[in-house]
Write an enzyme that holds these catalytic residues in place. Structure first.
Site, PDB file in Angstrom:
ATOM      1  N   PRO A 114       1.522-127.366  42.437  1.00  0.00           N
ATOM      2  CA  PRO A 114       0.104-127.455  42.051  1.00  0.00           C
ATOM      3  C   PRO A 114      -0.194-127.338  40.553  1.00  0.00           C
ATOM      4  CG  PRO A 114       0.585-125.276  42.880  1.00  0.00           C
ATOM      5  CD  PRO A 114       1.852-126.079  43.037  1.00  0.00           C
ATOM      6  N   CYS A 115       0.164-128.367  39.795  1.00  0.00           N
ATOM      7  CA  CYS A 115      -0.142-128.337  38.363  1.00  0.00           C
ATOM      8  C   CYS A 115      -1.649-128.356  38.102  1.00  0.00           C
ATOM      9  CB  CYS A 115       0.571-129.472  37.642  1.00  0.00           C
ATOM     10  SG  CYS A 115       0.289-131.101  38.335  1.00  0.00           S
ATOM     11  N   HIS A 116      -2.449-128.723  39.102  1.00  0.00           N
ATOM     12  CA  HIS A 116      -3.902-128.689  38.933  1.00  0.00           C
ATOM     13  C   HIS A 116      -4.412-127.258  38.770  1.00  0.00           C
ATOM     14  CE1 HIS A 116      -3.199-128.397  43.298  1.00  0.00           C
ATOM     15  NE2 HIS A 116      -4.282-127.624  43.322  1.00  0.00           N
TER      16      HIS A 116
END
Length: 152
Positions: A114-116
């Site tokens: 989850p780089c968001h």
């Protein structure tokens, strides 16, 4: 697959997820073309019923630093955020916030890793390979689901 944030292309190799692409064109195939549990997990994620992915994932490529960043990102709990600077500090290089941003942009399996959930200083919404509107949608989804779970 279709999703609330637009089409997603999923690349598989022998049943292992090796890539997720935003805005994949119709007919894009990144490896095997088959029914796969990742489709159900992603559908559940967007429906708010899946908060942790358990499908096999292989992070291919990347420098040692990028792989370390992806490992840190993978540990960010659902519904939470970390700053680029906090990740750089966790990796022992507080001045590497920009390099963390570059590593996030090279993440081969966004959403699943989850780089968001990585934001700028003070929680500022900056940088995302899928575009800021998608990043906002993903963060809002997780915040809503986390609140619903906390209050139920």
């Amino acid at each position: 697959m279709d999703s609330p944030i637009g089409p997603l292309g999923i690349a598989l190799d022998n049943g292992t997820v090796i890539g997720v692409r935003f805005g994949a064109p119709p007919g894009w195939a990144g490896g095997e073309q088959t029914v796969h549990p990742v489709l159900d997990e992603l559908a559940g994620y967007f429906a708010g019923t899946v908060t942790d992915f358990v499908v096999p994932v292989e992070m291919r490529g990347g420098s040692d630093f990028e792989r370390a960043v992806w490992g840190e990102i993978a540990r960010i709990p659902y519904g939470e955020m970390r700053t680029y600077g906090a990740i750089a500090t966790a990796l022992g290089d507080p001045g590497a916030a920009r390099a963390v941003g570059t590593a996030c942009n090279h993440n081969p399996v966004p959403v699943i890793v989850p780089c968001h959930r990585v934001v700028g200083a003070g929680g500022k919404l900056v940088g995302f390979g899928g575009g800021l509107p998608r990043k906002r949608q993903l963060l809002e989804l997780e915040a809503r689901v986390a609140l619903e779970r906390a209050w139920s």
